[in-house]
Design a protein around this motif. Structure first.
Motif, mmCIF file in Angstrom:
data_model
loop_
_atom_site.group_PDB
_atom_site.id
_atom_site.type_symbol
_atom_site.label_atom_id
_atom_site.label_comp_id
_atom_site.label_asym_id
_atom_site.label_seq_id
_atom_site.Cartn_x
_atom_site.Cartn_y
_atom_site.Cartn_z
ATOM 1 N N THR A 94 0.829 -1.206 0.000
ATOM 2 C CA THR A 94 0.000 0.000 0.000
ATOM 3 C C THR A 94 0.867 1.262 0.000
ATOM 4 N N ASP A 113 3.012 1.523 -3.172
ATOM 5 C CA ASP A 113 2.251 1.977 -4.336
ATOM 6 C C ASP A 113 2.069 3.493 -4.305
ATOM 7 N N THR A 114 1.829 4.032 -3.128
ATOM 8 C CA THR A 114 1.700 5.489 -3.013
ATOM 9 C C THR A 114 3.026 6.184 -3.305
ATOM 10 N N THR A 158 3.613 6.466 -6.982
ATOM 11 C CA THR A 158 2.902 7.625 -7.536
ATOM 12 C C THR A 158 3.635 8.919 -7.203
ATOM 13 N N ASP A 212 -3.404 13.346 -8.061
ATOM 14 C CA ASP A 212 -3.406 11.911 -7.763
ATOM 15 C C ASP A 212 -2.677 11.620 -6.458
ATOM 16 N N VAL A 213 -1.555 12.282 -6.242
ATOM 17 C CA VAL A 213 -0.796 12.064 -5.007
ATOM 18 C C VAL A 213 -1.606 12.513 -3.794
ATOM 19 N N ILE A 243 -4.856 12.596 -3.434
ATOM 20 C CA ILE A 243 -5.943 11.640 -3.189
ATOM 21 C C ILE A 243 -5.397 10.352 -2.571
ATOM 22 N N LYS A 244 -4.273 9.851 -3.090
ATOM 23 C CA LYS A 244 -3.708 8.610 -2.568
ATOM 24 C C LYS A 244 -3.206 8.783 -1.139
ATOM 25 N N PHE A 260 -6.363 8.601 1.139
ATOM 26 C CA PHE A 260 -6.881 7.250 1.331
ATOM 27 C C PHE A 260 -5.890 6.375 2.094
ATOM 28 N N LEU A 261 -4.606 6.596 1.880
ATOM 29 C CA LEU A 261 -3.605 5.819 2.605
ATOM 30 C C LEU A 261 -3.665 6.101 4.097
ATOM 31 N N ASN A 300 -6.677 4.251 5.506
ATOM 32 C CA ASN A 300 -6.444 2.802 5.532
ATOM 33 C C ASN A 300 -5.403 2.422 6.573
#
Length: 372
Positions: A248, A251-252, A255, A309-310, A312-313, A316-317, A320
Motif C-alpha cells: 500500500t 504503491d503510493t 505515484t 493523484d498524489v 488523493i492517494k 486514502f492511505l 487505511n
C-alpha cells in the motif's frame, strides 16, 4: 536469282551530319504506326515521343486536341478501356486524355495521398524526443542541485510526503523486530515441545518420578500449545503490516516518484519558456516560443494531474493505515498479554475475534499417497 543477304537494320536508317534522323524515315515510321493503330486513333490526333539519350520521358503517347470541324464524334474522346489504350498501356506508354479543351495534363506514376509511415523513422523520432526531454530534465536537476535553478514546491504536499517516508522507515523497523520475535518464539515452542516429549518418556520409564515428570511434561506441552497460538497471532500481525508497508505505502510512493518526475519536466520546460521569452522576438524565435508554450502547457497539465493523484492517494492511505494498524495493534497487545498471563481461554478468544485460523501441525505435509 541469288537471294539478297539480310541487311543490318541500323544501316537502313539514314543519318544526317549532325546525328538527326531524316524526315523520310520519320514519315515512314509514322506510316507504319498508323497502319498498326486501330480505327479512330490517328496520327493527327496522337504524338509519340520516343526515349532519347537526353530525353526526360520514355514511351509517352499524348492525345492532342481534336479539330472540331474534321473530327468525328466517335474520335473526339479516347476511352482508356479501348483496345488501343490497353495495348499501349501494356507497352509501357502513358495516355494523356484531353478533357473538354482544357490544358493537357500528363498522367504520371500513381502516388497515394496517405503514404505509409516508415517504422524506422517513427522510432527515430521517438528517440529524438526522448533524448531532448532527458537533456532538459538532466539540466534542470543539475541546476537545482547547484542552487542555480528554481523549482516548484507545494509545501503542504511535500510535508505529507516526508512524513510518509519517515513512517515507512519506522514501520519497516517494527516489521523487522516482529519477524525476529516470531523466529525466536518458534524456536522456543519447538524446544518446549521436545522438552515435553522427553519428560513424558521419562515419566513412563521412571516409576519413582512418574508424577513429577508427568507434571512437567504437561506444563511444557501446554506452553508449546499456547506458544503456537501466540505465534499465529504474531504472524498475522506481520502479514498485515507487511502488506501495508510493502504494497500500500509502496504503491503510493511510486505515484510520488511519478509526481516528482512530472514536476522536474514541468520546471524544465518552464525554464526553457522563460529563457525564450527573455530573448528577442523575431520571425525565427516566434515559432520556437509558440512550440515551447505548447510543450509547457502539456507538462503543466501532467504535473497538475499527478499532484492531484498524489493528494488523493495520501488521503486514502492515511485512512487505511489508521484502520489497519488499530486492529493489528489491538490483536498484538491482547495476544501477548493473554500468553504471558497464562490465560489460554483469552488467547484463543483473541484469535477468534480476528478470524485467525491456526494451522494444524503436520497439515502442510503431504500424505503417503501423495508422496508415492
Amino acid at each position: 536469282m541469288a537471294q539478297e543477304s539480310p541487311k543490318n537494320s541500323a544501316a537502313e536508317i539514314p543519318v544526317t551530319s549532325n546525328g538527326q534522323l531524316e524526315d523520310s524515315h520519320e514519315h515512314s515510321f509514322n506510316r507504319d504506326l498508323k497502319c498498326s493503330l486501330p480505327v479512330g486513333l490517328g496520327l493527327s490526333e496522337t504524338k509519340i515521343t520516343s526515349h532519347g539519350f537526353d530525353g526526360a520521358k520514355e514511351g509517352v503517347v499524348e492525345a492532342g486536341q481534336f479539330p472540331s470541324s474534321s473530327a468525328s464524334p466517335k474520335s473526339s474522346v479516347i476511352s482508356p478501356s479501348s483496345a488501343a489504350a490497353s495495348r499501349l498501356a501494356g507497352q509501357g506508354c502513358d495516355l494523356i486524355i484531353p478533357t473538354g479543351g482544357r490544358a493537357q495534363q500528363k498522367s504520371g506514376p500513381v502516388v497515394l495521398a496517405d503514404e505509409v509511415k516508415n517504422p524506422a523513422m517513427e522510432k527515430l523520432e521517438l528517440v529524438r524526443k526522448w533524448s531532448l526531454n532527458t537533456y532538459k530534465c538532466t539540466r534542470q536537476i543539475i541546476s537545482e542541485k547547484l542552487g542555480r535553478g528554481s523549482r516548484t514546491v507545494d509545501l503542504e504536499l511535500e510535508a505529507q510526503i516526508d512524513i510518509l517516508r519517515d513512517n515507512k522507515k519506522k514501520y519497516e523497523n517494527i516489521l523487522r523486530l516482529a519477524q525476529t520475535l516470531s523466529t525466536q518464539l518458534f524456536q522456543m515452542v519447538h524446544t518446549q515441545r521436545q522438552l515435553g516429549d522427553a519428560f513424558a518418556d521419562l515419566s513412563l520409564k521412571s516409576l519413582e518420578l512418574h508424577e513429577e515428570f508427568g507434571y512437567n511434561a504437561d506444563t511444557q506441552k501446554l506452553l508449546a500449545k499456547n506458544g503456537e497460538t501466540l505465534l499465529g497471532a504474531i504472524n498475522f500481525f506481520i502479514a498485515s503490516v507487511n502488506t501495508l508497508v510493502n504494497k500500500t505505502i509502496e504503491d503510493t510512493l511510486l505515484t510520488v516518484k511519478q509526481y516528482e518526475s512530472a514536476r522536474i519536466e514541468y520546471d524544465a520546460y518552464r525554464t526553457d519558456l522563460e529563457e525564450l521569452n527573455l530573448g528577442p522576438r523575431d520571425a525565427n524565435t516566434l515559432p520556437k516560443i509558440e512550440q515551447s508554450q505548447q510543450l509547457f502547457q502539456v507538462h503543466k497539465e501532467k504535473y497538475d494531474k499527478m499532484r492531484n493523484d498524489v493528494s488523493i492517494k495520501l488521503k486514502f492511505l492515511e485512512e487505511n493505515k489508521v484502520k489497519v494498524l488499530h486492529n493489528q495493534l489491538v490483536l498484538f497487545h491482547n495476544a501477548i498479554a493473554a500468553y504471558f498471563a497464562g490465560n489460554q481461554k483469552q488467547l484463543e478468544q483473541t484469535l477468534k475475534q480476528f478470524h485467525i485460523k491456526l494451522k494444524t501441525p503436520g497439515a502442510d505435509a503431504p500424505s503417503w499417497l501423495e508422496e508415492q
